[in-house]
Design an enzyme around this catalytic site. Structure first.
Site, PDB file in Angstrom:
ATOM      1  CG  ASP A   1      10.556   8.541 -61.895  1.00 14.41           C
ATOM      2  OD1 ASP A   1       9.324   8.488 -62.023  1.00 14.41           O
ATOM      3  OD2 ASP A   1      11.119   9.393 -61.194  1.00 14.41           O
TER       4      ASP A   1
ATOM      5  CG  ASN B   1      17.710  14.942 -53.360  1.00 10.60           C
ATOM      6  OD1 ASN B   1      16.889  15.204 -54.231  1.00 10.60           O
ATOM      7  ND2 ASN B   1      18.181  13.730 -53.159  1.00 10.60           N
TER       8      ASN B   1
ATOM      9  CG  HIS C   1      15.141  13.687 -56.777  1.00  4.22           C
ATOM     10  ND1 HIS C   1      15.175  13.063 -55.549  1.00  4.22           N
ATOM     11  CD2 HIS C   1      13.840  13.710 -57.129  1.00  4.22           C
ATOM     12  CE1 HIS C   1      13.956  12.731 -55.189  1.00  4.22           C
ATOM     13  NE2 HIS C   1      13.120  13.118 -56.129  1.00  4.22           N
TER      14      HIS C   1
ATOM     15  CD  GLU D   1      17.978  10.482 -55.453  1.00  8.95           C
ATOM     16  OE1 GLU D   1      17.865  11.717 -55.309  1.00  8.95           O
ATOM     17  OE2 GLU D   1      17.293   9.670 -54.814  1.00  8.95           O
TER      18      GLU D   1
HETATM   19  C1  GLP Z   1       9.654  11.536 -56.484  1.00  5.47           C
HETATM   20  C2  GLP Z   1       9.656  11.433 -58.023  1.00  5.47           C
HETATM   21  C3  GLP Z   1       9.948  12.767 -58.659  1.00  5.47           C
HETATM   22  C4  GLP Z   1       9.276  13.841 -57.832  1.00  5.47           C
HETATM   23  C5  GLP Z   1       9.956  13.970 -56.497  1.00  5.47           C
HETATM   24  C6  GLP Z   1       9.284  14.896 -55.523  1.00  5.47           C
HETATM   25  O1  GLP Z   1      10.181  10.501 -55.811  1.00  5.47           O
HETATM   26  N1  GLP Z   1      10.476  10.426 -58.604  1.00  5.47           N
HETATM   27  O2  GLP Z   1       9.507  12.762 -60.015  1.00  5.47           O
HETATM   28  O3  GLP Z   1       9.345  15.081 -58.480  1.00  5.47           O
HETATM   29  O4  GLP Z   1      10.251  12.714 -55.944  1.00  5.47           O
HETATM   30  O5  GLP Z   1       8.155  14.310 -54.949  1.00  5.47           O
HETATM   31  P1  GLP Z   1       6.974  15.158 -54.352  1.00  5.47           P
HETATM   32  O6  GLP Z   1       6.358  15.876 -55.485  1.00  5.47           O
HETATM   33  O7  GLP Z   1       6.036  14.133 -53.766  1.00  5.47           O
HETATM   34  O8  GLP Z   1       7.557  16.063 -53.333  1.00  5.47           O
END
Ligand code: GLP
Length: 260
Positions: A66, A135, A137, A142
């Site tokens: 992304d 959440n 995702h 989302e």
């Molecule tokens: C981000 C990314 C995801 C990631 C998630 C969790 O914003 N777009 O690919 O897995 O949110 O983030 P983190 O690993 O920092 O908790």
């Protein structure tokens, strides 16, 4: 779904890196799906150490999940910059083989279609590394993302913008929109490897592993994947009802002998 419970974050990263190293050793031109966020950092650290010990990742191709819409590629928190800093440099990937969706394109829908075409032209993703949001995702899919969605523009949930505010000066600075591979795109990867650490991920992990397949918890779509592995530390595993069963299956994993 294979569920592996490790002692802590470093062990999670080492296990995931081991799976990636195994793949690259047998297929030096493997196509990896790479994720941003803090979850995969230990995996990248362990891969960098394996690179120092001789693992060659220079022929690997990579596709990021992304990117934010509207921030310059040289902004330190754009995923172009993050992937370059956390993945390309430490792992010695060839930048020409690394792809990130273009959140600055004039025509974002065309950029999404083009990204899907690039993945297909590379022969598809061999192994998709994933983190997970609180959440549920994956990528930036989302809650209520279509389970068969493809790469597209999404609006970030307010809770995701708040969670990612730590990387910016304020929550308002976090872009409102992103481009993300869809859940259907992620399901097309030949293997999926999700890593999660810490108690803040325990609910999401319990929902996606043991709850119903539902767009309410987008990561639950991995239950439909033929070869999905979820690697968690004890804290992220703390709400799994079948934790003892997962430990038992790992302990008694069948070793298939060729010709047996
Ligand atoms: C981000 C990314 C995801 C990631 C998630 C969790 O914003 N777009 O690919 O897995 O949110 O983030 P983190 O690993 O920092 O908790």
């Amino acid at each position: 779904m294979e569920v592996v419970i490790m002692a802590g974050p470093a062990e999670v990263g080492d296990f995931a890196a081991g799976r990636i190293a195994e793949l690259v050793s047998t297929r030096p031109e493997a196509v990896l799906g790479v994720a941003t966020g803090s979850s995969p950092l230990e995996t990248y650290r362990s891969l960098a150490a394996r690179r120092d010990a001789g693992l060659d990742l220079s022929r690997v191709s990579a596709f990021a999940l992304d990117e934010y819409v509207g921030i310059r590629h040289d902004h330190p928190e754009s995923y172009h910059a993050v992937i370059d800093r956390e993945v390309v440099q430490p792992l010695g990937l060839d930048p020409a083989r690394v792809h990130v969706p273009d959140g600055l394109a004039d025509d974002l829908d065309a950029a999404c279609e083009d990204y899907e075409a690039q993945i297909a032209a590379a022969g598809g993703v061999d192994l998709q590394l994933l983190g997970i949001g609180e959440n549920g995702h994956i990528g930036f899919n989302e809650p209520t993302s279509s389970l068969s969605s493809r790469t597209r523009v999404k609006t970030l949930a307010p809770s995701t913008r708040e969670a990612n505010a730590r990387f910016f000066d304020s929550a308002e600075e976090v872009p409102l929109h992103c481009l993300t591979q869809g859940l259907g795109t992620i399901l097309d990867a030949r293997r999926a490897l999700l890593v999660a650490q810490g108690a803040s991920k325990a609910r999401a992990i319990a929902e996606i592993v043991e709850g119903p397949v539902s767009s309410r918890w987008p990561g639950s779509v991995l239950q439909l994947h033929r070869r999905a592995t979820v690697v968690v530390d004890e804290a992220a595993a703390s709400r799994l009802q079948l934790a003892e069963y997962y430990r038992y299956t790992v302990e008694h994993r069948r070793i298939v002998q060729p010709g047996a």
